[in-house]
Design a protein around this motif. Sequence first.
Motif, PDB file in Angstrom:
ATOM      1  N   SER A   6     -13.771   4.814   7.378  1.00  0.00           N
ATOM      2  CA  SER A   6     -13.267   3.437   7.447  1.00  0.00           C
ATOM      3  C   SER A   6     -12.564   3.083   6.140  1.00  0.00           C
ATOM      4  O   SER A   6     -13.125   3.277   5.057  1.00  0.00           O
ATOM      5  CB  SER A   6     -14.406   2.439   7.679  1.00  0.00           C
ATOM      6  OG  SER A   6     -14.925   2.556   8.975  1.00  0.00           O
ATOM      7  N   LYS A   8     -11.332  -0.197   4.305  1.00  0.00           N
ATOM      8  CA  LYS A   8     -11.579  -1.634   4.364  1.00  0.00           C
ATOM      9  C   LYS A   8     -10.735  -2.352   3.309  1.00  0.00           C
ATOM     10  O   LYS A   8     -11.015  -2.262   2.106  1.00  0.00           O
ATOM     11  CB  LYS A   8     -13.066  -1.932   4.111  1.00  0.00           C
ATOM     12  CG  LYS A   8     -14.039  -1.230   5.065  1.00  0.00           C
ATOM     13  CD  LYS A   8     -13.977  -1.802   6.464  1.00  0.00           C
ATOM     14  CE  LYS A   8     -15.090  -1.222   7.333  1.00  0.00           C
ATOM     15  NZ  LYS A   8     -15.004  -1.686   8.741  1.00  0.00           N
ATOM     16  N   ASN A   9      -9.681  -3.021   3.763  1.00  0.00           N
ATOM     17  CA  ASN A   9      -8.816  -3.803   2.861  1.00  0.00           C
ATOM     18  C   ASN A   9      -8.372  -3.000   1.638  1.00  0.00           C
ATOM     19  O   ASN A   9      -8.388  -3.497   0.510  1.00  0.00           O
ATOM     20  CB  ASN A   9      -9.525  -5.088   2.411  1.00  0.00           C
ATOM     21  CG  ASN A   9      -9.878  -5.978   3.582  1.00  0.00           C
ATOM     22  OD1 ASN A   9      -9.044  -6.248   4.437  1.00  0.00           O
ATOM     23  ND2 ASN A   9     -11.126  -6.428   3.633  1.00  0.00           N
ATOM     24  N   ASN A  25      -6.562  -1.367   6.779  1.00  0.00           N
ATOM     25  CA  ASN A  25      -7.805  -1.375   7.542  1.00  0.00           C
ATOM     26  C   ASN A  25      -7.647  -0.364   8.677  1.00  0.00           C
ATOM     27  O   ASN A  25      -6.799  -0.533   9.550  1.00  0.00           O
ATOM     28  CB  ASN A  25      -8.096  -2.764   8.114  1.00  0.00           C
ATOM     29  CG  ASN A  25      -8.533  -3.745   7.039  1.00  0.00           C
ATOM     30  OD1 ASN A  25      -9.670  -3.729   6.590  1.00  0.00           O
ATOM     31  ND2 ASN A  25      -7.604  -4.596   6.612  1.00  0.00           N
TER      32      ASN A  25
END
Length: 358
Positions: A6, A8-9, A25
Amino acid sequence: MSTIVSFKNVQKTYDGETLVVKNLNLDIEEGEFLTMLGPSGSGKTTCLMMLAGFETATHGEILLQGKPINRIPPERRNIGMVFQSYALFPHKSVAENLAFPLKVRKIARDEIARKVKRALAMVNMEKFANRMPAQLSGGQQQRIAVARALVFEPALVLMDEPLGALDKQLREQMQYEIKQIHEQSGLTVVYVTHDQGEALTMSDRIAVFNNGIIQQLASPSALYEKPENAFVARFIGESNELKGIVSAVDRERCTVDLDGGHRVRASAGSAIRKTGSASISLRPERIAVGESAHACDNVFSGGVKDLIYYGDHLRVVMQVCGRNDFIVKLPNDGAVRQLRIGDSVDIGWMAEACRALQ
């Protein structure tokens, strides 16, 4: 299917001002083959290097199997890596090259031998264990580089333009072999390339990058058939682009008035909700020529400017709707052999074959 990676930002800048990657993202599923595709400078390789640990994210977090890895060094991430340059040790044999990452991990000697043999079998290189890299062809060296990335059974394999140095025939063969290894092993692969054909051939999903942003994330067929914007339509495959104004929208179809007074019925892209400027994307192989054009939603007259022979198909350059570089691809059969430069012919396409984008 569970998420293995993942972003994330995530942001990345090298100079403190220009963002090479902008608020990324992205979730990558376990066992999938995901390709990061885009032109040079689009941010795709930077994303791969941040995942590998060779670059540090300026902002945001990267998770591997649910755990943050931003501060974990590359050698402790349990990630295999394949580069375009092969990066084999020239003074070590094939078997020694494969054993190296296992020795670093302090694996027992008999276990190393077993794993090396298994990895060589995966790439059909068992007979080359005692060869030196200089004794191998480019394709063989790339197979060994792939085997080295697999030998320690990583959670994830990253591939950065791994086939860029190979000729066309060998590159296509290696595409097939890497995809076969992925399907048989169940590995998660993140692959970086600027080659659209390679991405379409190998991937479960493709993330199309431009200016540090994912423009579209979808399966190969969805990207090709239903691009979400003009950049994706231009970058994935070949497309004729016609510009105009949307004059009417009716559910999934719209009417576009082109410059010069022509009118086209098209499928409406997701952004087409009201009237306004738009560009139409039309694949060259979706165009009918001659009598078959008369059954289409859109019918125009075009002038043949050039004929280019490709063996299995003919590439016809035409003057259509004010464009002098309109491309039509036709299968190489008896009908197309009758076309001549200077001919005026009817062409047509269905509304579903072209897509209006904003």
